[in-house]
Design a protein around this motif. Structure first.
Motif, PDB file in Angstrom:
ATOM      1  N   UNK A 133       0.835  -1.191   0.000  1.00  0.00           N
ATOM      2  CA  UNK A 133       0.000   0.000   0.000  1.00  0.00           C
ATOM      3  C   UNK A 133       0.874   1.246   0.000  1.00  0.00           C
ATOM      4  N   UNK A 134       0.448   2.250  -0.748  1.00  0.00           N
ATOM      5  CA  UNK A 134       1.085   3.563  -0.673  1.00  0.00           C
ATOM      6  C   UNK A 134       0.226   4.458   0.213  1.00  0.00           C
ATOM      7  N   UNK A 135       0.782   4.915   1.319  1.00  0.00           N
ATOM      8  CA  UNK A 135       0.082   5.830   2.206  1.00  0.00           C
ATOM      9  C   UNK A 135       0.620   7.234   1.956  1.00  0.00           C
ATOM     10  N   UNK A 136      -0.266   8.132   1.532  1.00  0.00           N
ATOM     11  CA  UNK A 136       0.152   9.500   1.215  1.00  0.00           C
ATOM     12  C   UNK A 136      -0.760  10.470   1.967  1.00  0.00           C
ATOM     13  N   UNK A 137      -0.598  10.571   3.298  1.00  0.00           N
ATOM     14  CA  UNK A 137      -1.435  11.494   4.072  1.00  0.00           C
ATOM     15  C   UNK A 137      -1.139  12.950   3.698  1.00  0.00           C
ATOM     16  N   UNK A 138      -2.133  13.784   3.795  1.00  0.00           N
ATOM     17  CA  UNK A 138      -1.970  15.198   3.459  1.00  0.00           C
ATOM     18  C   UNK A 138      -0.974  15.856   4.396  1.00  0.00           C
ATOM     19  N   UNK A 139      -0.007  16.574   3.819  1.00  0.00           N
ATOM     20  CA  UNK A 139       1.003  17.325   4.578  1.00  0.00           C
ATOM     21  C   UNK A 139       1.879  16.420   5.452  1.00  0.00           C
ATOM     22  N   UNK A 140       1.974  15.135   5.107  1.00  0.00           N
ATOM     23  CA  UNK A 140       2.840  14.226   5.855  1.00  0.00           C
ATOM     24  C   UNK A 140       3.694  13.427   4.876  1.00  0.00           C
ATOM     25  N   UNK A 142       5.085  10.391   2.853  1.00  0.00           N
ATOM     26  CA  UNK A 142       4.445   9.181   2.331  1.00  0.00           C
ATOM     27  C   UNK A 142       5.148   7.936   2.876  1.00  0.00           C
ATOM     28  N   UNK A 143       4.432   6.835   2.872  1.00  0.00           N
ATOM     29  CA  UNK A 143       4.984   5.561   3.331  1.00  0.00           C
ATOM     30  C   UNK A 143       4.610   4.463   2.339  1.00  0.00           C
ATOM     31  N   UNK A 144       5.564   3.596   2.035  1.00  0.00           N
ATOM     32  CA  UNK A 144       5.263   2.367   1.317  1.00  0.00           C
ATOM     33  C   UNK A 144       5.188   1.257   2.352  1.00  0.00           C
ATOM     34  N   UNK A 145       4.030   0.618   2.444  1.00  0.00           N
ATOM     35  CA  UNK A 145       3.757  -0.362   3.490  1.00  0.00           C
ATOM     36  C   UNK A 145       3.565  -1.738   2.872  1.00  0.00           C
ATOM     37  N   UNK A 175      -6.408   6.870   5.236  1.00  0.00           N
ATOM     38  CA  UNK A 175      -5.741   8.139   4.971  1.00  0.00           C
ATOM     39  C   UNK A 175      -4.316   8.157   5.525  1.00  0.00           C
ATOM     40  N   UNK A 176      -4.011   7.243   6.439  1.00  0.00           N
ATOM     41  CA  UNK A 176      -2.677   7.205   7.024  1.00  0.00           C
ATOM     42  C   UNK A 176      -2.467   5.927   7.804  1.00  0.00           C
ATOM     43  N   UNK A 177      -1.308   5.817   8.457  1.00  0.00           N
ATOM     44  CA  UNK A 177      -0.951   4.591   9.166  1.00  0.00           C
ATOM     45  C   UNK A 177      -1.919   4.276  10.303  1.00  0.00           C
ATOM     46  N   UNK A 178      -2.307   5.284  11.077  1.00  0.00           N
ATOM     47  CA  UNK A 178      -3.219   5.039  12.200  1.00  0.00           C
ATOM     48  C   UNK A 178      -4.548   4.489  11.707  1.00  0.00           C
ATOM     49  N   UNK A 179      -5.065   5.077  10.615  1.00  0.00           N
ATOM     50  CA  UNK A 179      -6.307   4.555  10.029  1.00  0.00           C
ATOM     51  C   UNK A 179      -6.147   3.099   9.618  1.00  0.00           C
TER      52      UNK A 179
END
Length: 214
Positions: A133-140, A142-145, A175-179
């Motif tokens: 998964x590509x996580x691309x939260x707004x103003x944060x 990005x993470x490849x998970x 929307x992000x890792x916590x979600x």
């Protein structure tokens, strides 16, 4: 419990009921432990690894010679047969040498795997498939998970576990890792109609080399 693990590459040919033959390169890792108090008189070791290497060599020759055919479009039945042959052969070898077979893992070169350990019944297996998964939260940042979905297969289940994992992920709104972590938690123990279940999910943040298991 102390285990001695040896690994060997094996080329295995499989065929589904509706497909042509397919070739896979697996790395078979076999774990052995000694029976209580047993010491090999020739090597002085609790597990004679030279014997283990010979057992694996003979098993490799047998598995590479045979064609494993599944009774359905899924390859699960054929893979279960591969595991059964390996487990029975190596367990028989181990019994005659005062050793116990504890685990078997077939890791395919392209990342997925299936495995068995002594805590499971002979009919059970564990399949692990990876999803990214590509996580691309707004103003944060990005993470490849990488997500490793571990499925406990019950006897005679022909479910396509990789497809089941994709289906579960499609239902998430992330929307992000916590979600991601919050929404993965209720999926633990998810049961397929066959009785197979999702045992756990390993979440790896690839850029940070951080791994979490739910």
């Amino acid at each position: 419990m102390l285990q001695f693990v040896r690994e060997i590459p094996i080329r295995i040919t499989l065929k589904g009921a509706l497909s042509s033959r397919r070739g896979f390169l697996f790395y078979l890792a076999a774990g052995f432990s000694p029976k209580s108090g047993h010491i090999d008189p020739l090597s002085g070791m609790s597990v004679n690894l030279m014997d283990v290497d010979q057992w694996l060599g003979a098993l490799k020759a047998e598995l590479e010679r045979d064609l494993f055919v599944s009774k359905s479009a899924s390859l699960n039945h054929a893979l279960a047969e591969v595991m059964a042959v390996a487990r029975l052969k190596l367990a028989e070898n181990a019994e005659g040498a005062g050793t116990v077979l504890r685990s078997l893992t077939f890791r395919e070169e392209r990342g997925w795997s299936f495995e068995w350990n002594a805590k499971q019944s002979p009919e059970e297996q564990r399949f692990v498939y990876s999803h990214f998964l590509e996580l691309v939260p707004k103003d944060q940042t990005c993470e490849l998970v990488r997500l490793d979905f571990s499925w406990r297969r019950v006897f005679d289940c022909e479910g396509e576990y990789q497809h089941e994992g994709f289906r579960l992920l499609r239902g998430l709104k992330i929307s992000g890792l916590e979600d991601l972590l919050v929404q993965l938690q209720p999926l633990m123990g998810f049961k397929l109609p066959s009785g197979s279940t999702l045992e756990d999910v390993s979440v790896q943040l690839l850029a940070q080399n951080v791994r979490l298991t739910i």
